[in-house]
Design a protein around this motif. Structure first.
Motif, PDB file in Angstrom:
ATOM      1  N   LYS A   1       1.681   3.654 -11.992  1.00 37.00           N
ATOM      2  CA  LYS A   1       2.692   2.982 -12.798  1.00 37.00           C
ATOM      3  C   LYS A   1       2.910   1.543 -12.360  1.00 37.00           C
ATOM      4  O   LYS A   1       3.303   0.697 -13.162  1.00 37.00           O
ATOM      5  CB  LYS A   1       4.016   3.754 -12.721  1.00 37.00           C
ATOM      6  N   ASP A   2       2.694   1.290 -11.086  1.00 35.52           N
ATOM      7  CA  ASP A   2       2.860  -0.067 -10.548  1.00 35.52           C
ATOM      8  C   ASP A   2       1.745  -0.301  -9.538  1.00 35.52           C
ATOM      9  O   ASP A   2       1.865   0.037  -8.367  1.00 35.52           O
ATOM     10  CB  ASP A   2       4.233  -0.216  -9.885  1.00 35.52           C
ATOM     11  N   THR A   3       0.655  -0.877 -10.000  1.00 37.05           N
ATOM     12  CA  THR A   3      -0.539  -1.026  -9.155  1.00 37.05           C
ATOM     13  C   THR A   3      -0.406  -2.134  -8.124  1.00 37.05           C
ATOM     14  O   THR A   3      -1.257  -2.255  -7.249  1.00 37.05           O
ATOM     15  CB  THR A   3      -1.765  -1.323 -10.034  1.00 37.05           C
ATOM     16  N   ARG A   4       0.620  -2.959  -8.236  1.00 33.80           N
ATOM     17  CA  ARG A   4       0.829  -4.114  -7.341  1.00 33.80           C
ATOM     18  C   ARG A   4      -0.352  -5.085  -7.406  1.00 33.80           C
ATOM     19  O   ARG A   4      -0.729  -5.703  -6.404  1.00 33.80           O
ATOM     20  CB  ARG A   4       1.051  -3.647  -5.901  1.00 33.80           C
ATOM     21  N   VAL A   5      -0.935  -5.187  -8.589  1.00 29.99           N
ATOM     22  CA  VAL A   5      -2.047  -6.106  -8.830  1.00 29.99           C
ATOM     23  C   VAL A   5      -1.558  -7.212  -9.755  1.00 29.99           C
ATOM     24  O   VAL A   5      -0.816  -6.951 -10.706  1.00 29.99           O
ATOM     25  CB  VAL A   5      -3.239  -5.365  -9.486  1.00 29.99           C
ATOM     26  N   PHE A   6      -1.948  -8.450  -9.475  1.00 24.98           N
ATOM     27  CA  PHE A   6      -1.614  -9.538 -10.391  1.00 24.98           C
ATOM     28  C   PHE A   6      -2.878 -10.311 -10.747  1.00 24.98           C
ATOM     29  O   PHE A   6      -3.883 -10.251 -10.034  1.00 24.98           O
ATOM     30  CB  PHE A   6      -0.533 -10.459  -9.825  1.00 24.98           C
ATOM     31  N   ARG A   7      -2.819 -10.980 -11.872  1.00 27.79           N
ATOM     32  CA  ARG A   7      -3.983 -11.714 -12.383  1.00 27.79           C
ATOM     33  C   ARG A   7      -3.660 -13.182 -12.570  1.00 27.79           C
ATOM     34  O   ARG A   7      -2.675 -13.545 -13.199  1.00 27.79           O
ATOM     35  CB  ARG A   7      -4.439 -11.136 -13.721  1.00 27.79           C
ATOM     36  N   PHE A   8      -4.511 -14.040 -12.005  1.00 25.88           N
ATOM     37  CA  PHE A   8      -4.539 -15.465 -12.308  1.00 25.88           C
ATOM     38  C   PHE A   8      -5.793 -15.715 -13.130  1.00 25.88           C
ATOM     39  O   PHE A   8      -6.847 -15.153 -12.838  1.00 25.88           O
ATOM     40  CB  PHE A   8      -4.599 -16.295 -11.022  1.00 25.88           C
ATOM     41  N   TYR A   9      -5.681 -16.527 -14.134  1.00 26.26           N
ATOM     42  CA  TYR A   9      -6.871 -16.806 -14.936  1.00 26.26           C
ATOM     43  C   TYR A   9      -6.945 -18.282 -15.284  1.00 26.26           C
ATOM     44  O   TYR A   9      -5.949 -19.013 -15.260  1.00 26.26           O
ATOM     45  CB  TYR A   9      -6.883 -15.960 -16.217  1.00 26.26           C
TER      46      TYR A   9
ATOM     47  N   PRO B   1       0.811  -1.231   0.000  1.00 27.08           N
ATOM     48  CA  PRO B   1       0.000   0.000   0.000  1.00 27.08           C
ATOM     49  C   PRO B   1       0.835   1.268   0.000  1.00 27.08           C
ATOM     50  O   PRO B   1       0.396   2.306  -0.495  1.00 27.08           O
ATOM     51  CB  PRO B   1      -0.838  -0.124   1.280  1.00 27.08           C
ATOM     52  N   ALA B   2       2.059   1.186   0.541  1.00 27.61           N
ATOM     53  CA  ALA B   2       2.919   2.371   0.596  1.00 27.61           C
ATOM     54  C   ALA B   2       3.501   2.713  -0.770  1.00 27.61           C
ATOM     55  O   ALA B   2       3.778   3.878  -1.059  1.00 27.61           O
ATOM     56  CB  ALA B   2       4.046   2.156   1.610  1.00 27.61           C
ATOM     57  N   THR B   3       3.695   1.716  -1.619  1.00 27.49           N
ATOM     58  CA  THR B   3       4.414   1.937  -2.878  1.00 27.49           C
ATOM     59  C   THR B   3       3.555   1.758  -4.122  1.00 27.49           C
ATOM     60  O   THR B   3       4.037   1.975  -5.234  1.00 27.49           O
ATOM     61  CB  THR B   3       5.617   0.977  -2.972  1.00 27.49           C
ATOM     62  N   SER B   4       2.301   1.342  -3.972  1.00 27.98           N
ATOM     63  CA  SER B   4       1.463   1.162  -5.156  1.00 27.98           C
ATOM     64  C   SER B   4       1.101   2.514  -5.756  1.00 27.98           C
ATOM     65  O   SER B   4       0.881   3.495  -5.043  1.00 27.98           O
ATOM     66  CB  SER B   4       0.186   0.391  -4.799  1.00 27.98           C
ATOM     67  N   ASN B   5       1.050   2.568  -7.063  1.00 25.54           N
ATOM     68  CA  ASN B   5       0.684   3.791  -7.772  1.00 25.54           C
ATOM     69  C   ASN B   5       0.193   3.412  -9.164  1.00 25.54           C
ATOM     70  O   ASN B   5       0.074   2.233  -9.496  1.00 25.54           O
ATOM     71  CB  ASN B   5       1.872   4.753  -7.847  1.00 25.54           C
TER      72      ASN B   5
ATOM     73  N   GLY C   1      10.020   6.148   3.882  1.00 23.49           N
ATOM     74  CA  GLY C   1      11.148   5.222   3.976  1.00 23.49           C
ATOM     75  C   GLY C   1      10.977   4.025   3.060  1.00 23.49           C
ATOM     76  O   GLY C   1      11.925   3.605   2.378  1.00 23.49           O
ATOM     77  N   MET C   2       9.757   3.453   3.027  1.00 22.82           N
ATOM     78  CA  MET C   2       9.511   2.289   2.182  1.00 22.82           C
ATOM     79  C   MET C   2       9.563   2.667   0.698  1.00 22.82           C
ATOM     80  O   MET C   2      10.043   1.893  -0.134  1.00 22.82           O
ATOM     81  CB  MET C   2       8.163   1.654   2.534  1.00 22.82           C
ATOM     82  N   GLN C   3       9.066   3.856   0.361  1.00 24.52           N
ATOM     83  CA  GLN C   3       9.128   4.301  -1.034  1.00 24.52           C
ATOM     84  C   GLN C   3      10.572   4.515  -1.473  1.00 24.52           C
ATOM     85  O   GLN C   3      10.955   4.134  -2.587  1.00 24.52           O
ATOM     86  CB  GLN C   3       8.319   5.589  -1.199  1.00 24.52           C
ATOM     87  N   LEU C   4      11.364   5.110  -0.594  1.00 28.57           N
ATOM     88  CA  LEU C   4      12.777   5.302  -0.901  1.00 28.57           C
ATOM     89  C   LEU C   4      13.483   3.954  -1.021  1.00 28.57           C
ATOM     90  O   LEU C   4      14.279   3.724  -1.946  1.00 28.57           O
ATOM     91  CB  LEU C   4      13.440   6.150   0.184  1.00 28.57           C
ATOM     92  N   GLY C   5      13.184   3.043  -0.090  1.00 27.35           N
ATOM     93  CA  GLY C   5      13.788   1.712  -0.147  1.00 27.35           C
ATOM     94  C   GLY C   5      13.411   0.962  -1.409  1.00 27.35           C
ATOM     95  O   GLY C   5      14.240   0.268  -2.001  1.00 27.35           O
ATOM     96  N   ALA C   6      12.141   1.100  -1.831  1.00 31.37           N
ATOM     97  CA  ALA C   6      11.697   0.429  -3.050  1.00 31.37           C
ATOM     98  C   ALA C   6      12.414   0.978  -4.276  1.00 31.37           C
ATOM     99  O   ALA C   6      12.775   0.229  -5.189  1.00 31.37           O
ATOM    100  CB  ALA C   6      10.186   0.583  -3.210  1.00 31.37           C
ATOM    101  N   GLN C   7      12.629   2.298  -4.298  1.00 30.44           N
ATOM    102  CA  GLN C   7      13.343   2.901  -5.422  1.00 30.44           C
ATOM    103  C   GLN C   7      14.788   2.421  -5.477  1.00 30.44           C
ATOM    104  O   GLN C   7      15.317   2.122  -6.555  1.00 30.44           O
ATOM    105  CB  GLN C   7      13.301   4.430  -5.309  1.00 30.44           C
TER     106      GLN C   7
ATOM    107  N   PHE D   1      -4.992  -7.445  -5.308  1.00 33.93           N
ATOM    108  CA  PHE D   1      -3.946  -6.557  -4.809  1.00 33.93           C
ATOM    109  C   PHE D   1      -3.004  -7.381  -3.936  1.00 33.93           C
ATOM    110  O   PHE D   1      -3.445  -8.137  -3.071  1.00 33.93           O
ATOM    111  CB  PHE D   1      -4.579  -5.420  -4.011  1.00 33.93           C
ATOM    112  N   HIS D   2      -1.710  -7.216  -4.160  1.00 33.08           N
ATOM    113  CA  HIS D   2      -0.727  -8.127  -3.562  1.00 33.08           C
ATOM    114  C   HIS D   2      -0.699  -8.061  -2.032  1.00 33.08           C
ATOM    115  O   HIS D   2      -0.212  -8.987  -1.376  1.00 33.08           O
ATOM    116  CB  HIS D   2       0.670  -7.814  -4.108  1.00 33.08           C
ATOM    117  N   ALA D   3      -1.188  -6.990  -1.437  1.00 34.59           N
ATOM    118  CA  ALA D   3      -1.210  -6.914   0.026  1.00 34.59           C
ATOM    119  C   ALA D   3      -2.175  -7.920   0.633  1.00 34.59           C
ATOM    120  O   ALA D   3      -2.077  -8.249   1.817  1.00 34.59           O
ATOM    121  CB  ALA D   3      -1.583  -5.500   0.478  1.00 34.59           C
ATOM    122  N   LEU D   4      -3.117  -8.417  -0.170  1.00 36.27           N
ATOM    123  CA  LEU D   4      -4.132  -9.336   0.342  1.00 36.27           C
ATOM    124  C   LEU D   4      -3.644 -10.779   0.369  1.00 36.27           C
ATOM    125  O   LEU D   4      -3.912 -11.522   1.312  1.00 36.27           O
ATOM    126  CB  LEU D   4      -5.391  -9.224  -0.516  1.00 36.27           C
ATOM    127  N   THR D   5      -2.918 -11.189  -0.657  1.00 37.64           N
ATOM    128  CA  THR D   5      -2.439 -12.564  -0.728  1.00 37.64           C
ATOM    129  C   THR D   5      -1.296 -12.651  -1.734  1.00 37.64           C
ATOM    130  O   THR D   5      -1.000 -11.673  -2.433  1.00 37.64           O
ATOM    131  CB  THR D   5      -3.577 -13.525  -1.145  1.00 37.64           C
TER     132      THR D   5
END
Length: 604
Positions: free
Chosen positions: A26-34, A20-24, A329-335, A117-121
């Motif tokens: 450009k990078d929604t942190r969402v993935f799809r299984f189908y 949640p701190a770094t999602s935006n 801090g987390m955004q800086l670390g992610a960058q 959203f990856h924060a969920l699972t």
């Protein structure tokens, strides 16, 4: 924790805290299984299947909430609705200040798509949910076939098992052997833009690929890692070859630390190759990658990595930092972490279904949002789907990858017609906000020009600039906080008096900002919050923290009056008295909910 009476929230696991701190955009942190079936999907039947599935996995019925120290997940009464796919894949699911479920189920032709959203699972939890959903759909869709209702989980599995935090369970204070990381080669080029993720999916024979990997004496994952490294290397210039190509490879920690958790429970390793020699061979790359996997994929090494990350979370000094500082801090670390790897390779492994269901299913697949380039793979029967997701317009790396496979005799077919016609995401109100911003700037600019030309001795344009800025700030706040009206009201309660105090200060200080504006704004905001709560029929947990903040801020005029900073007694006393009664009423009538909400918001 959801299964316990009176408990309606849970903390984020260690891996989830950064999402949640770094999602935006450009990078929604969402993935799809189908799952792709043999026949077109029936939306109404899929809705019934989803309703049944969510009853088994209520842990997914969560919304993201923001505390003072950490984010947390709260149980929600929202019900997921199946939709036919119309939007591009992997758009934002977590929208700040809006309470929405963190997953969705959409369908298109023969495909059932589960986005989360990856924060969920993580991938393991997602595929377990999707398998249950597909099973329930096929049972309802083909009633005459009498398909068996087989469970994919242990019979005695509880809700507490599903939401157990594997990181906390296996955390131990151990020293990490990790040294300084080498800076990796970074892919660059024109970007695709929001909502235009480049997806390339190739289908290969699992047996053919496994046979080729065995010829090199390695696993399929090691073999494909080496192919991916070489595919990236082919796009580099001579000058760019001074840095190694490094991949991030997520690892399912459940294979090393037993857990039934549906939450995130993964680590990662970072295999790479320098390609220093001009005449390197593919065998050299494979052997190097294989040695790295052999060294890093051990319970001890993965445990050290896991504990080093948990150590940061458990640090008593870092824990008391406010969430906004943690976010920075987390955004800086992610960058900074982006420089450690060139791309990502996720192997979600084999997806199996009971033999009775196999005739109805074509294949499973997975891909994820990314600002870089990410290869994801999973197999079903003999079909192995290799899915590239890329934030770049250039797709040469994908071409190189499949060309290398072909050179080894592993043929691939590119899957077509997987998504509806692309359309650009729309943002209602954005155009108005853009025009309003331009008009504010134009008004300030015109005032300065007229002031300089006709009345250079006066400085009246400063008032126009200040007024334009004040109007813009108020509208900007309303626009960006429009998803949560109570939070919007709190920000207005802080912003309007602050702007007025500055205005009062720079015009000679007459005290009107604290004598009249501050108490009047507090009273109006508190009244508006009551109206919003009534009209929207909000629950206690939805308004409690905002009422507390409004009540505490409303006591400020009394403090200013006592200290002599304010002088208009009737407004200050009226505002502070009503604020005191608001807090007292909450304490007497909603005391339990009040302390429960404070505990959630203040947990660290």
């Amino acid at each position: 924790m959801f299964g316990t009476k009176g408990s309606h929230w849970r903390k984020l696991d260690n891996a989830a805290k950064i999402f949640p701190a770094t999602s935006n955009k450009k990078d929604t942190r969402v993935f799809r299984f189908y799952c792709e079936l043999k026949e077109p999907v029936d939306g109404s039947i899929l809705q019934s299947a989803l309703d049944k599935t969510i009853d088994k996995y209520p842990v997914f019925l969560s919304v993201m909430r923001k505390g003072f120290f950490w984010y947390y997940l709260e149980k929600s009464d929202l019900k997921p609705k199946v939709k036919e796919e119309v939007d591009p894949p992997c758009l934002n699911l977590y929208i700040r200040d809006r309470k929405t479920l963190l997953f969705q189920v959409v369908y298109y032709k023969n495909r059932i798509n589960f986005e989360v959203f990856h924060a969920l699972t993580d991938g393991t939890g997602a595929i377990q949910f999707l398998k249950e959903l597909v099973k329930n759909y096929l049972i309802l869709r083909y009633r005459d076939a009498a398909l068996p209702d087989i469970s994919f989980t242990e019979k005695d599995m509880t809700l507490q098992d599903q939401e157990s935090d594997g990181f906390s369970k296996y955390y131990s204070k151990t020293e990490s052997r990790q040294g300084k990381k080498a800076s990796s080669f970074q892919i660059s080029g024109p970007r695709t833009g929001y909502g235009s993720l480049n997806i390339t999916e190739g289908l290969v024979s699992c047996q053919a690929l496994l046979k080729k990997a065995k010829e090199y004496g390695v696993s399929m994952t090691v073999f494909l890692t080496a192919v991916f490294l070489c595919a990236i290397h082919e796009e580099r210039s001579r000058r760019q070859r001074r840095k190694p190509v490094i991949l991030m490879v997520p690892v399912n920690l459940r294979k090393y630390f037993p857990s039934s958790s549906m939450l995130n429970f993964f680590g990662w390793i970072e295999p790479g190759y320098l390609f220093a020699e001009e005449d390197f061979s593919f065998t050299d790359v494979v052997q190097s990658v294989s040695a790295y996997f052999h060294e890093e994929l051990t319970k001890e090494r993965l445990g050290q990595r896991m504990s080093s990350l948990m150590g940061l979370e458990q640090n008593p000094i870092l824990r008391i930092f406010p969430l906004e500082l943690k976010n920075l801090g987390m955004q800086l670390g992610a960058q900074l972490a982006k420089k450690d790897v060139s791309a990502v390779f996720s192997n979600l492994g084999v997806v199996s279904m009971p033999k009775e269901y196999v005739p109805y299913i074509s294949r499973f697949g997975v891909f994820t949002s990314t600002p870089k380039i990410e290869l994801s793979m999973c197999s079903f029967e003999d079909d192995l789907v290799l899915s590239f997701a890329s934030g770049f317009q250039n797709q040469n790396i994908e071409r190189n990858f499949f060309r290398i496979l072909k050179s080894f005799g592993v043929e691939s077919s590119i899957l077509e017609d997987r998504f509806p016609v692309k359309k650009a995401p729309e943002y209602k109100g954005l155009r108005f906000f853009q025009w309003f911003s331009f008009c504010c700037i134009a008004a300030a600019c015109a005032a300065v020009m007229v002031n300089i030309i006709f009345t250079p001795t006066l400085r009246w344009s400063a008032y126009v600039i200040g007024g334009s800025l004040s109007m813009w700030l108020a509208l900007a706040l309303g626009f960006f906080k429009r998803h949560n009206l109570l939070k919007n009201a709190i920000w207005q309660m802080l912003l309007i008096p602050a702007v007025c105090v500055l205005w009062d200060l720079f015009t000679g200080w007459y005290g009107w900002s604290v004598d009249y504006v501050l108490p009047a704004v507090c009273l109006l905001i508190q009244l508006s919050m009551l109206i919003i709560t009534k009209v929207q029929k909000l629950k206690v947990q939805d308004y409690m923290i905002y009422y507390i903040l409004a009540g505490l801020f409303g006591l400020l005029p009394a403090v200013l009056l006592i200290t002599g900073a304010a002088h208009v007694m009737y407004l200050c006393v009226l505002c502070s008295g009503i604020s005191f009664l608001l807090l007292t009423g909450l304490l007497i009538f909603k005391g339990k909910e009040m302390f429960s909400e404070l505990y959630k918001k203040l947990h660290f």
